[in-house]
Design an enzyme around this catalytic site. Sequence first.
Site, short mmCIF file in Angstrom:
data_model
loop_
_atom_site.label_atom_id
_atom_site.label_comp_id
_atom_site.label_asym_id
_atom_site.label_seq_id
_atom_site.Cartn_x
_atom_site.Cartn_y
_atom_site.Cartn_z
CB SER A 102 9.44 -6.58 5.96
OG SER A 102 8.38 -7.44 6.34
CD GLN A 103 5.50 -1.66 2.12
OE1 GLN A 103 6.23 -0.83 2.64
NE2 GLN A 103 4.18 -1.49 2.10
CB SER A 104 5.79 -8.70 3.06
OG SER A 104 6.76 -9.01 4.05
NE ARG A 153 8.48 0.42 2.53
CZ ARG A 153 8.22 1.72 2.45
NH1 ARG A 153 9.22 2.59 2.38
NH2 ARG A 153 6.99 2.16 2.46
#
Length: 649
Positions: A254-256, A273
């Site tokens: 994921s982007q995080s 995202r």
Amino acid sequence: MQTSQYHIFSLPPELLESLTPRNLVNRVPSLSHTPEPAVISSKSGPRACAICNGIVFLDVDEQRAHFKSDWHRYNVKMRLNGGKTVSEAAFAQLVEGLDDSLSGSESSDEDEDSDTVNTLVGKTKRLITRSPSPDSSLKNPPVTALTWFHSPPSTQLGVYRTIFPLQTEPTQYLEELKSLQQKRPEGRTWAMFMVAGGHFAGAVIRVSQDEDEESEDEEQKARKKKPRKPKPDTEVLLHKTFHRYTTRRKQGGSQSTNDNAKGPAKSAGAQLRRYGEQALRDDIRGLLEEWKDDLADCERIWIRASTSNRKIFYDYEDAPFNNRDERLRTFPFPTRRPTQSELTRCLTELTRFKISHFTEEELRAQDEAYLASLPKPKATPTVVQPAPEKPKQPKLSKEEEAFREKWSRLLEMVNKGRLEPLKVFLDREGETLGGVDARIPEWAGEKRATVLQLAVQGGHEELVRWLLEEARADPTIPVPSPKAGDVQDDEEEGNKSDSDGPRKVPPGSRRTAYDLSRTKPIRDIFRRCAAAHPDWWDWFGAARVPSALSQEMEEERDEKKKVRRKGLKDRVKEREAKEKEKEKDRPKTPPVESKPPVNPSSNSTSQRLGGGSGAAEGTAGLTPEMRAKVERERRARAAEARLKGLQGS
């Protein structure tokens, strides 16, 4: 193994009564060889607890309450860990010793997962250390996702452990399975959620019928009316799926997660995202708020999510459940992308029995094969005695360090034969070191006892002469005997065989500095000093000098050498004169001219310019280039000879 048509909440009664805990993993072994107490039968049938000293129950409810009590749980843990079970009175005494007393044994499910029993087990200190033997594998069996039940003659049913309540002992699985068959007035509902890669799927499902529906079906049968179409075992009450853009294509994660690892990216895709992650979190929490009342009635809540995504469900205010909720479960098998069809597949996998068909002999063979595959007990390692540590040298004081430094300088001068610096050093530090005859310390690592012996071994003539004549070093001090393991050189034994040399000394005999001399000049120094100063030492006894060498003896020896050399020269001259006379007496013969051999095979062609066969033989074995060069030289010499002949004529 295959999935059967049997539903975990509607198992046939005749099949349920025939089930027994099946496999070796689920079996609770008897650790002691004492016979189990006899089961006392009651009016309602033989119901007793074989672990808690054969206590008897009147009905199933009383037996089930006992299985959930802290006393029974404590005895089960002690039996599994190799300890002894206790009576109810003894258990009460153990409880009184704790700081916090236990609550009632018939407590709710929330009290069952308390750590009171675990604390009591730890305080009794009766846990037995397990050894890596086959028996220990039975005491501490590996935990598998499925637990199996056997129905004679050759049927086995498997169900996932996570369906049962938490902290359920293996001995209670069969009772819990029977309790699942009891219908509830409101029925049983489960909630299932999946989130991965921006995809979300959720549903609230009825997994068993309620009592009202069953009573209606029975009434219809009693009235002999055409029954309605039976409802399926499971029914989806609520469901929802949606998707947000949160993961980077073909890169995963994921982007995080990427931001936490590498820092926040500033691209447009990263912004999208991040927005997708926030929107996904808001959508899920909004759905949970909408289903809040339905979730409160759910018996199990199944969640498939990563560690970070699980916080979406309970890490906020007004969440319908928290992370300590007993109903929370994870899927005990691999799952695919979150979709509605995947939720249906997972529901079928959880609520349907796994079935296999093995006979008693096959099951026994499986148990034997499992026991044979367990690691054998390791042999007791032999204790290796550690090598004794070398004694550490004590730390030297400044005075001792200075003393050792002086000795090191003295031995270095002697080994290198530096006479002048040695004289100055002994004049200044001789008394401090103990004089010229002081013994060399053992820590120096030298095999000799005195400076004189060390100088004789090194072959320093001037140094030996000064030590004997001016410093008056003692030549009678014996040489130390070699220690065990040391090799004694032949040169140190004075193996010279001339008449004036030292005597052959057998190994182990007493030796002195004279015996260490390797050359005749050094031995002569000892003999001259013995002749010049016979009263200084016991030269011919303790010093082992064979004889004295005075000035007259040296002159006489030199005179004998001169006479010997002169006689040798005279004999050589006489021999040469006799040879000359013999040559004169011999008759003179004319010298015979040697003619070169004529080669009979030569012909007239060999006399032409450039040489003949002889020239060919002379160039044999040469390379073509070398032959051409030789041929040119021959022709050049022939041309020069012709020119000289023409000039002379």
